[in-house]
Design a protein around this motif. Structure first.
Motif, PDB file in Angstrom:
ATOM      1  N   ALA A  72       8.589 -50.456 -16.740  1.00 28.23           N
ATOM      2  CA  ALA A  72      10.072 -49.987 -16.069  1.00 28.23           C
ATOM      3  C   ALA A  72       9.923 -48.955 -15.641  1.00 28.23           C
ATOM      4  CB  ALA A  72      10.973 -50.707 -17.137  1.00 28.23           C
ATOM      5  N   CYS A  73       9.959 -48.741 -14.429  1.00 31.54           N
ATOM      6  CA  CYS A  73      10.248 -47.399 -13.675  1.00 31.54           C
ATOM      7  C   CYS A  73      11.595 -47.019 -13.643  1.00 31.54           C
ATOM      8  CB  CYS A  73       9.116 -47.395 -12.329  1.00 31.54           C
ATOM      9  SG  CYS A  73       9.311 -45.700 -11.527  1.00 31.54           S
ATOM     10  N   LYS A  74      12.317 -45.983 -14.011  1.00 26.67           N
ATOM     11  CA  LYS A  74      13.314 -45.667 -14.073  1.00 26.67           C
ATOM     12  C   LYS A  74      13.796 -44.575 -13.131  1.00 26.67           C
ATOM     13  CE  LYS A  74      15.123 -48.401 -17.358  1.00 26.67           C
ATOM     14  NZ  LYS A  74      16.506 -48.604 -17.313  1.00 26.67           N
ATOM     15  N   GLN A  75      12.674 -43.662 -12.916  1.00 24.33           N
ATOM     16  CA  GLN A  75      12.986 -42.358 -12.078  1.00 24.33           C
ATOM     17  C   GLN A  75      11.817 -42.183 -11.145  1.00 24.33           C
ATOM     18  OE1 GLN A  75      15.413 -39.710 -12.107  1.00 24.33           O
ATOM     19  NE2 GLN A  75      16.644 -39.967 -13.710  1.00 24.33           N
ATOM     20  N   VAL A  76      11.871 -41.795 -10.059  1.00 25.72           N
ATOM     21  CA  VAL A  76      10.864 -41.202  -9.106  1.00 25.72           C
ATOM     22  C   VAL A  76      11.381 -39.785  -8.911  1.00 25.72           C
ATOM     23  CG1 VAL A  76       9.427 -41.572  -6.934  1.00 25.72           C
ATOM     24  CG2 VAL A  76      10.741 -43.461  -8.023  1.00 25.72           C
ATOM     25  N   LEU A  77      10.448 -38.852  -9.059  1.00 32.50           N
ATOM     26  CA  LEU A  77      10.660 -37.327  -8.927  1.00 32.50           C
ATOM     27  C   LEU A  77       9.932 -36.880  -7.718  1.00 32.50           C
ATOM     28  CD1 LEU A  77      10.958 -35.993 -12.565  1.00 32.50           C
ATOM     29  CD2 LEU A  77      12.925 -36.895 -11.158  1.00 32.50           C
ATOM     30  N   LYS A 144       6.592 -49.102 -31.069  1.00 34.77           N
ATOM     31  CA  LYS A 144       7.641 -48.491 -29.937  1.00 34.77           C
ATOM     32  C   LYS A 144       7.066 -48.457 -28.479  1.00 34.77           C
ATOM     33  CE  LYS A 144      10.416 -46.320 -33.305  1.00 34.77           C
ATOM     34  NZ  LYS A 144      11.062 -47.578 -33.864  1.00 34.77           N
ATOM     35  N   PRO A 145       7.903 -48.545 -27.769  1.00 36.79           N
ATOM     36  CA  PRO A 145       7.516 -48.391 -26.059  1.00 36.79           C
ATOM     37  C   PRO A 145       6.575 -47.197 -25.983  1.00 36.79           C
ATOM     38  CG  PRO A 145      10.060 -48.784 -26.398  1.00 36.79           C
ATOM     39  CD  PRO A 145       9.629 -48.323 -27.940  1.00 36.79           C
ATOM     40  N   VAL A 146       5.887 -47.458 -24.909  1.00 34.71           N
ATOM     41  CA  VAL A 146       4.839 -46.488 -24.465  1.00 34.71           C
ATOM     42  C   VAL A 146       5.637 -45.528 -23.196  1.00 34.71           C
ATOM     43  CG1 VAL A 146       2.801 -46.148 -23.264  1.00 34.71           C
ATOM     44  CG2 VAL A 146       3.112 -47.645 -25.026  1.00 34.71           C
ATOM     45  N   LEU A 147       5.732 -44.418 -23.111  1.00 33.35           N
ATOM     46  CA  LEU A 147       6.450 -43.564 -22.085  1.00 33.35           C
ATOM     47  C   LEU A 147       5.201 -43.233 -20.985  1.00 33.35           C
ATOM     48  CD1 LEU A 147       8.951 -40.802 -22.824  1.00 33.35           C
ATOM     49  CD2 LEU A 147       7.455 -40.848 -20.724  1.00 33.35           C
ATOM     50  N   HIS A 148       5.533 -43.727 -19.822  1.00 34.41           N
ATOM     51  CA  HIS A 148       4.388 -43.489 -18.758  1.00 34.41           C
ATOM     52  C   HIS A 148       5.107 -42.737 -17.881  1.00 34.41           C
ATOM     53  CE1 HIS A 148       2.105 -47.340 -19.601  1.00 34.41           C
ATOM     54  NE2 HIS A 148       3.286 -47.702 -20.148  1.00 34.41           N
ATOM     55  N   VAL A 149       4.180 -41.538 -17.442  1.00 35.22           N
ATOM     56  CA  VAL A 149       4.311 -40.541 -16.386  1.00 35.22           C
ATOM     57  C   VAL A 149       3.148 -40.741 -15.355  1.00 35.22           C
ATOM     58  CG1 VAL A 149       4.526 -38.113 -15.920  1.00 35.22           C
ATOM     59  CG2 VAL A 149       5.533 -38.912 -18.005  1.00 35.22           C
ATOM     60  N   PHE A 150       3.580 -41.128 -14.381  1.00 33.68           N
ATOM     61  CA  PHE A 150       2.315 -41.738 -13.257  1.00 33.68           C
ATOM     62  C   PHE A 150       2.449 -40.847 -12.138  1.00 33.68           C
ATOM     63  CE2 PHE A 150       1.032 -44.718  -9.848  1.00 33.68           C
ATOM     64  CZ  PHE A 150      -0.114 -44.878 -10.150  1.00 33.68           C
ATOM     65  N   PHE A 151       1.089 -39.862 -11.968  1.00 37.25           N
ATOM     66  CA  PHE A 151       1.654 -38.749 -10.800  1.00 37.25           C
ATOM     67  C   PHE A 151       0.965 -39.695  -9.655  1.00 37.25           C
ATOM     68  CE2 PHE A 151       2.497 -35.808 -14.101  1.00 37.25           C
ATOM     69  CZ  PHE A 151       2.933 -34.771 -13.360  1.00 37.25           C
ATOM     70  N   GLY A 160       8.813 -43.825 -16.562  1.00 36.42           N
ATOM     71  CA  GLY A 160       9.621 -45.233 -17.286  1.00 36.42           C
ATOM     72  C   GLY A 160       8.710 -45.697 -18.456  1.00 36.42           C
ATOM     73  N   TYR A 161       8.875 -46.698 -18.921  1.00 40.02           N
ATOM     74  CA  TYR A 161       8.290 -47.134 -20.437  1.00 40.02           C
ATOM     75  C   TYR A 161       8.039 -48.545 -20.118  1.00 40.02           C
ATOM     76  CZ  TYR A 161      13.248 -48.021 -20.756  1.00 40.02           C
ATOM     77  OH  TYR A 161      14.520 -48.149 -20.595  1.00 40.02           O
ATOM     78  N   SER A 162       6.917 -48.940 -21.056  1.00 47.34           N
ATOM     79  CA  SER A 162       6.447 -50.017 -21.110  1.00 47.34           C
ATOM     80  C   SER A 162       6.575 -50.879 -22.712  1.00 47.34           C
ATOM     81  CB  SER A 162       5.063 -50.287 -20.771  1.00 47.34           C
ATOM     82  OG  SER A 162       4.113 -49.700 -21.482  1.00 47.34           O
ATOM     83  N   PHE A 163       6.375 -52.075 -22.988  1.00 44.81           N
ATOM     84  CA  PHE A 163       6.648 -52.501 -24.311  1.00 44.81           C
ATOM     85  C   PHE A 163       5.103 -52.956 -24.731  1.00 44.81           C
ATOM     86  CE2 PHE A 163      10.840 -52.686 -22.141  1.00 44.81           C
ATOM     87  CZ  PHE A 163      11.491 -52.229 -22.974  1.00 44.81           C
TER      88      PHE A 163
END
Ligand code: SAM
Length: 355
Positions: A72-77, A144-151, A160-163
């Motif tokens: 689930a992608c919550k933000q694009v910076l 717990k969910p996995v926090l993803h940072v995708f460059f 975002g994060y996945s389950f």
């Protein structure tokens, strides 16, 4: 903005986009994908913000054919300050649930891989910063969910994060395997990955045990047969081509120079049917389903070759044929999985069996 970010092999972005559109609609979730050719990822933008998390939870990852990973992608910076990336990254995680693992990732492309060093460098300080803010458990926690940072660039990142019940447990969604030096072809890795992906490890002792009988259609030069032989199975290798000599010397392989579509096994107790013939997906699908439906084997693992443009549609067509054959044979419920594996190219691997 919120959506579902999916990783894939470079060149398969449209297939992922078609698939996610289709499968999200089955959950009454609507949105659109903007794809960039050969980028190795797709962002499916949801019209409703809360649908990103719903998809990450409910769009069954193991039913997705072309995606290697989803979150689930919550933000694009964009245009983040390269002198201080941690600050904006941390701010972007403000509303996130407590996560149990951090993965700083990049796309599996030539450009993407250039970011691997940066991703490694940023992981340690960012992990520490997340822990200080109670956004990450002190020790990795697989519940717990996995926090993803995708460059995607040095200053552009999707967060975002996945389950864990519905993602790939692997970094970048990739199963890396070492090529066995004595295997006759690199194709061997495809069947190894398929077994590791589709058959739960705790069932290998039974379903992949030594002594089982197998048929390999389109076997030459023997990469798939090699995997079966390594596991102690006895293989009828069907192909008009030349089989690897070392494999033949094991005494576990019977060479059958015949047409795979007409082949009748000499033994009745075949457990595995594997097939890597270069043929139309519909023809292979029909053949495989017939073997399973008629009880000529217990499990089938096969590739559907997809040299065409509309790959998602072609796979759907082949899966529909399997369904028809199973229904015509009144098999009842059957189990099927299909995936574009890391070691696959223009093909997907399918696993079919009766419960
Ligand atoms: C991609 S190669 C298989 C590679 C093999 N899985 C390996 O790991 O070494 C495809 C093979 O299918 C065989 N083939 C194609 N059509 C066939 C048919 N109708 N019957 C038997 N073999 C066939 C070809 O001769 C070719 O050797």
């Amino acid at each position: 903005m919120a959506g579902l970010l999916l990783y894939c092999r470079s060149g398969f972005e449209n297939d992922v986009a078609n698939e996610v559109q289709d499968k999200a609609a089955q959950l009454d979730v609507f949105g659109y994908s903007k794809t960039k050719a050969n980028s190795g990822y797709v962002l499916f933008n949801c019209y409703q913000e809360e649908h990103a998390e719903l998809l990450a939870k409910q769009l069954k990852f193991n039913k997705l054919i072309f995606a290697r990973q989803q979150f689930a992608c919550k933000q694009v910076l964009e245009n983040i300050d390269v002198a201080d990336r941690i600050g904006p990254l941390l701010a972007a995680c403000e509303g996130f649930p407590l996560c149990g693992e951090l993965r700083v990732e990049y796309s599996d492309t030539t450009d993407g891989r250039e970011l691997s060093k940066l991703c490694r460098k940023i992981s340690v300080p960012f992990r520490q910063a997340l822990r200080k803010k109670n956004k990450l458990t002190v020790k990795d926690n697989s519940k717990k969910p996995v926090l993803h940072v995708f460059f995607t660039k040095t200053d552009k990142v999707y967060i975002g994060y996945s389950f864990t019940h519905n993602n790939s447990p692997l970094a970048l969604g990739i199963l890396r395997l070492k090529f066995p030096h004595d295997a006759p072809s690199r194709s061997t890795l495809k069947l190894d990955e398929a077994f590791q992906t589709f058959i739960p490890k705790e069932e290998h002792d039974v379903r992949l045990q030594g002594g089982l009988y197998a048929v390999d259609l389109g076997a030459c030069p023997g990469g798939w047969t090699y995997q079966l032989v390594q596991r102690g199975m006895f293989v009828q290798a069907v192909d008009n081509g030349a089989m690897d000599e070392a494999l033949m010397e094991t005494g576990q392989v019977t060479y059958c120079p015949e047409d795979g579509f007409k082949f009748q096994p000499k033994k009745k107790n075949i457990y595995w049917l594997v097939c890597d013939m270069i043929e139309q997906p519909q023809r292979v699908a029909k053949l495989m389903a017939t073997w399973v439906a008629e009880g000529r084997c217990k499990e089938a693992m096969f590739n559907l070759k997809l040299p065409m443009k509309k790959r998602y549609e072609s796979v759907q067509g082949a899966l529909a044929i399997i369904d028809e054959v199973m229904k015509a044979n009144q098999t009842g419920k059957y189990l099927i999985q299909a995936k574009h594996l890391y070691h696959n190219r223009e093909e997907v691997t399918v696993h079919l069996r009766l419960p």
